[in-house]
Design a protein around this motif. Structure first.
Motif, PDB file in Angstrom:
ATOM      1  N   ASN A  89      24.179  53.258  23.511  1.00  0.00           N
ATOM      2  CA  ASN A  89      23.198  53.870  24.247  1.00  0.00           C
ATOM      3  C   ASN A  89      22.997  55.245  23.657  1.00  0.00           C
ATOM      4  OD1 ASN A  89      22.331  51.803  25.610  1.00  0.00           O
ATOM      5  ND2 ASN A  89      23.417  52.400  27.323  1.00  0.00           N
ATOM      6  N   GLY A  90      23.060  55.539  22.353  1.00  0.00           N
ATOM      7  CA  GLY A  90      23.099  56.904  21.576  1.00  0.00           C
ATOM      8  C   GLY A  90      24.281  57.680  22.142  1.00  0.00           C
ATOM      9  N   ARG A  91      25.238  57.421  22.491  1.00  0.00           N
ATOM     10  CA  ARG A  91      26.589  58.269  22.599  1.00  0.00           C
ATOM     11  C   ARG A  91      27.761  57.561  22.080  1.00  0.00           C
ATOM     12  NH1 ARG A  91      29.765  55.861  26.129  1.00  0.00           N
ATOM     13  NH2 ARG A  91      28.839  54.355  27.877  1.00  0.00           N
ATOM     14  N   PRO A  92      28.645  58.411  21.809  1.00  0.00           N
ATOM     15  CA  PRO A  92      29.758  57.644  20.896  1.00  0.00           C
ATOM     16  C   PRO A  92      30.713  56.853  22.092  1.00  0.00           C
ATOM     17  CG  PRO A  92      29.810  59.974  20.828  1.00  0.00           C
ATOM     18  CD  PRO A  92      28.806  59.809  21.616  1.00  0.00           C
ATOM     19  N   ALA A  93      31.133  55.825  21.785  1.00  0.00           N
ATOM     20  CA  ALA A  93      31.627  54.685  22.799  1.00  0.00           C
ATOM     21  C   ALA A  93      33.098  55.409  23.031  1.00  0.00           C
ATOM     22  CB  ALA A  93      32.195  53.311  21.914  1.00  0.00           C
ATOM     23  N   ASP A  94      33.481  54.969  24.391  1.00  0.00           N
ATOM     24  CA  ASP A  94      34.706  55.452  24.749  1.00  0.00           C
ATOM     25  C   ASP A  94      35.639  54.180  24.947  1.00  0.00           C
ATOM     26  OD1 ASP A  94      36.656  56.889  26.204  1.00  0.00           O
ATOM     27  OD2 ASP A  94      35.947  56.749  28.452  1.00  0.00           O
TER      28      ASP A  94
END
Length: 124
Positions: A100-105
Motif C-alpha cells: 500500500n505504498g509503504r515499505p514492508a515491515d
C-alpha cells in the motif's frame, strides 16, 4: 661501579613498534605478541627513567592495544555473521517490497504474510 652496570638494556623498541604496526595491518596475533613484549620492556625500563627507547616501546604498546581491540571486534562481527547465516537469517527478507505504498515491515504479521504471498520462493 663500572659503566656496564649503568648502561640501559636493549629492549628492542623498534621491533616492538614494527610488530605492533604489522599486527594492526596484517595479522592480529602479532599485536598480542608485541603487547606482551611492550609490557615486559616497560617494566624493565622503569629502572631507567631516561631511556631513549621508552617512546618507541610506549607507541608500540598503544598501537598493540588498539590493534587487539580492532581484531577482537572483527572476529566477533565475523562469528556473528556466520552464526546468523547458519541459522538461515536473511537480512534482506522483505527488502524492496512495498505494501500500500509503504515499505514492508518484516516484523509485522500482516506484512510477513504479504511478503510471502508476493515472493513464494523465499523462505525466512
Amino acid at each position: 661501579m663500572s659503566d656496564k652496570s649503568l648502561r640501559e638494556p636493549d629492549v628492542n623498541g623498534g621491533l616492538i613498534l614494527a610488530l605492533s604496526i604489522l599486527g594492526l595491518l596484517l595479522c592480529g596475533p602479532l599485536t598480542l605478541v608485541s603487547w606482551i613484549m611492550a609490557n615486559s620492556a616497560i617494566r624493565t625500563l622503569d629502572f631507567y627513567p631516561s631511556s631513549s627507547q621508552r617512546g618507541l616501546v610506549k607507541a608500540g604498546q598503544i598501537i598493540s592495544i588498539i590493534g587487539l581491540i580492532l581484531w577482537i571486534l572483527i572476529v566477533v562481527v565475523k562469528v556473528n555473521e556466520r552464526t546468523q547465516r547458519m541459522r538461515g537469517y536473511d537480512s534482506s527478507y522483505g527488502a524492496n517490497i512495498t505494501i500500500n505504498g509503504r515499505p514492508a515491515d518484516p516484523n509485522s504479521r500482516h506484512d510477513r504474510f504479504m511478503i510471502d504471498a508476493v515472493s513464494p520462493g523465499r523462505t525466512r
